[in-house]
Design an enzyme around this catalytic site. Structure first.
Site, PDB file in Angstrom:
ATOM      1  N   ASP A   1      -5.689 -12.974  -0.863  1.00 31.36           N
ATOM      2  CA  ASP A   1      -5.510 -11.518  -1.357  1.00 31.36           C
ATOM      3  C   ASP A   1      -5.386 -11.039  -2.725  1.00 31.36           C
ATOM      4  OD1 ASP A   1      -4.327  -9.075  -1.643  1.00 31.36           O
ATOM      5  OD2 ASP A   1      -2.536  -9.529  -0.524  1.00 31.36           O
TER       6      ASP A   1
ATOM      7  N   ASN B   1       5.058   1.058   7.017  1.00 31.66           N
ATOM      8  CA  ASN B   1       5.837   0.302   6.332  1.00 31.66           C
ATOM      9  C   ASN B   1       7.055   0.181   7.073  1.00 31.66           C
ATOM     10  OD1 ASN B   1       7.269  -1.234   4.696  1.00 31.66           O
ATOM     11  ND2 ASN B   1       6.793  -0.328   2.694  1.00 31.66           N
TER      12      ASN B   1
ATOM     13  N   GLY C   1       3.816  -4.807  -1.259  1.00 30.50           N
ATOM     14  CA  GLY C   1       3.643  -5.748  -0.118  1.00 30.50           C
ATOM     15  C   GLY C   1       2.863  -6.941  -0.614  1.00 30.50           C
ATOM     16  N   HIS C   2       2.517  -6.935  -1.862  1.00 32.12           N
ATOM     17  CA  HIS C   2       1.293  -7.922  -1.965  1.00 32.12           C
ATOM     18  C   HIS C   2       2.041  -8.712  -3.030  1.00 32.12           C
ATOM     19  CE1 HIS C   2      -1.902  -5.842   0.186  1.00 32.12           C
ATOM     20  NE2 HIS C   2      -1.378  -4.862  -0.297  1.00 32.12           N
TER      21      HIS C   2
END
Length: 559
Positions: free
Chosen positions: A197, A236, A371-372
């Site tokens: 990612d 989320n 979230g990364h």
């Protein structure tokens, strides 16, 4: 695992998700076995007029449908599951996912009427699957939705690891810790290729823990003297749990507004991923009946989407909830690239209504963390997996490039890093990799119920119509001698205001008439020639007069 055949190659490519954010779909093929990871959608770009969503072009998978062993889903976000209802219509293969992921997928398939005929197989982080010659296993990761996993695919050519979306959160909200030990074990066994990612590859340092947001929210809820309206991504689930916790601590009730938010809260509660005390959720109609400092409205619209709950509240067009002066509105999300204007507009409208608005990225407001993983976490993943070859995925081109540099920084050879576009294949044979031939990849546009029936030509026409409008010229000719019986009548839409442009349209009328007379005298009577000549003559005249190029549609009838 089946024996290695010297003729067979391992192919890895993306049908969506590289060079863009969204519509993630990655394909790993060995010989006659294809495993697909994720099937997402993305939202249309500004020039895609009237388009609702965009999904990957799966022509390659349709042509090889008898080789597709299954679709593995890493987690339940739209950019990873949103394409499934369309893909499964053409490709009826088993779908594998964790509990919450399958719960969200089932909701989508039910709407599409595909629930009965789709084989859904529940997995967890300890599952192992044999998919033809490829063995799949999984490892737990942290992300902004529970039950996220990475995928490890053992092929006869070597092991391929796909991280899914991930960060390393050492204090996760739901105590689902990332399985660093398993990642290290996979790395120790030897990994041929890593797909990782790249979303935050441009961001230095570490991504903060989701737990930080909870403390910040509780603080804001305490200080708010009136209602709190909080918009975030419906998917989320961790953020929603933090809102519940903060509401509990400050003795507020929660009204859930917006269809996707209601869906996710219902599914996640039923499956045990959201812990909401009895009696805490109230109906939107009850919001005005409670004291203002006892209410939280949880809604969609953190991206300024035109039809979302928050946008409608900001415009005072929501049927059930109004924003009142003194309300606190929290936008707990960062705008997706391209949405900044919409979010800005919503924030402006909220301020006009007298609300206090808390927005902006995590470092400013503390109400959102990504979230990364940022650069240090991406390096950690590379160090744990220790791949021989590295393919950055999930990100726009600059992010993939930046991630490639991080790969070099941790010691991967430059020639072993492949920055690819959708449809580019990387071929592995006898432990070495090279770029292979391209496969069909692209965008399939969905407009209403039509899938793929709007292509570049239709979009070009829509663009033309939206910029310069349309002129329709109607003429009736006599079958006997070709004389003009009626018309030309000119109908204008979106080009000029007819009442103020009579002179221009009269002149246009004369030009059409004289063009037709000239053609008749020259014995030209094929319709195609008549139409083309009328179009050209009229187009030239209108461009000289107005510097505009409307779409001209000549309609010629014979009686």
């Amino acid at each position: 695992m089946s024996k290695k055949n010297n003729q067979d190659k391992l192919l890895i490519f993306a049908l969506g998700g590289v060079g863009e954010i969204g519509k993630n779909m990655y394909v790993i093929q060995y010989g006659n076995d294809i495993v697909v990871v994720d099937a997402g959608l993305k939202f249309p770009e500004e020039d895609m007029l009237g388009i609702d969503i965009v999904i990957p072009d799966i022509s390659y998978l349709s042509e090889n449908r008898d080789k597709v062993r299954g679709i593995l889903i890493t987690h339940g976000h739209e950019d990873h599951i949103g394409g499934l209802p369309y893909v499964l219509r053409h490709l009826n293969v088993p779908v594998y996912g964790t509990k919450l992921t399958l719960g969200l997928i089932e909701g989508k398939l039910k709407e599409a009427g595909l629930l009965g005929e789709t084989k859904r197989i529940l997995i967890n982080a300890d599952s192992e699957l044999q998919l033809g010659s490829i063995r799949a296993s999984f490892f737990r990761t942290n992300h902004s939705i529970p039950d996220s996993v990475g995928v490890c695919l053992d092929t006869p050519e070597g092991t391929v690891v796909h991280t899914g979306d991930f960060k390393f959160d050492y204090t996760p909200v739901n105590d689902q810790f990332a399985d660093l030990q398993r990642m290290a074990e996979i790395g120790k066994r030897g990994v041929l290729a890593l797909l990782s990612d790249s979303t935050n590859a441009e961001r230095a340092g570490f991504t903060p823990s989701e737990t930080n947001v909870g403390n910040e929210l509780e603080d804001i809820f305490r200080k708010a003297s009136q209602r709190v309206v909080l918009a975030t991504f419906a998917s989320n689930v961790h953020r929603i749990q933090q809102v519940v916790n903060a509401a509990m601590a400050t003795r507020r009730k929660i009204a859930v507004v917006g269809r996707s938010m209601v869906n996710v809260v219902t599914i996640a509660s039923e499956l045990g991923y959201l812990n909401i005390p009895e009696g805490m959720i109230i109906e939107p109609e009850e919001v005005n009946k409670l004291a203002a400092d006892r209410v939280v409205v949880l809604c969609t619209g953190s991206q300024g989407e035109p039809m979302s709950a928050l946008t409608r509240m900001a415009r005072s067009t929501h049927r059930k909830v109004d924003i009142l002066p003194g309300d606190t509105v929290i936008i707990a999300a960062t705008p997706i690239p391209g949405n900044e204007r919409y979010v800005g507009r919503t924030v402006d409208e909220l301020f006009r209504l007298g609300a206090k608005v808390i927005y902006g990225n995590g470092s400013v407001s503390g109400v959102h963390v990504s979230g990364h993983g940022s650069q240090e976490e991406l390096k950690l993943m590379l160090n744990l997996i220790k791949p021989k070859y590295f393919i950055p995925i999930h990100g726009e081109y600059r992010m993939l490039r930046q991630h490639a540099l991080l790969g070099e920084a941790v010691g991967i050879e430059r020639e072993n890093i492949f920055v690819i576009d959708n449809g580019d294949t990387v071929e592995f044979q006898n432990g070495t990799a090279r770029r292979g031939s391209k496969v069909t990849a692209g965008n399939v546009l969905i407009d209403g119920l039509g899938v793929g029936d709007v292509g570049n030509i239709v979009l070009r026409d829509r663009k033309l119509l939206s910029q310069d409008g349309i002129l329709v010229v109607v003429v009736t000719l006599s079958k006997q001698d070709g004389t003009i019986l009626s018309g030309p009548d000119i109908i204008s839409r979106g080009f000029v205001y007819v009442r103020e442009s009579e002179g221009l349209l009269d002149e246009a009328n004369r030009i059409v008439t004289s063009t037709l007379h000239k053609l008749m005298n020259d014995n030209v009577n094929e319709w195609a020639s008549l139409k083309t000549n009328v179009k050209d003559a009229l187009g030239r005249f209108l461009y000289e007069q107005t510097r505009r190029r409307p779409m001209i549609l000549p309609i010629i009838m014979e009686v």
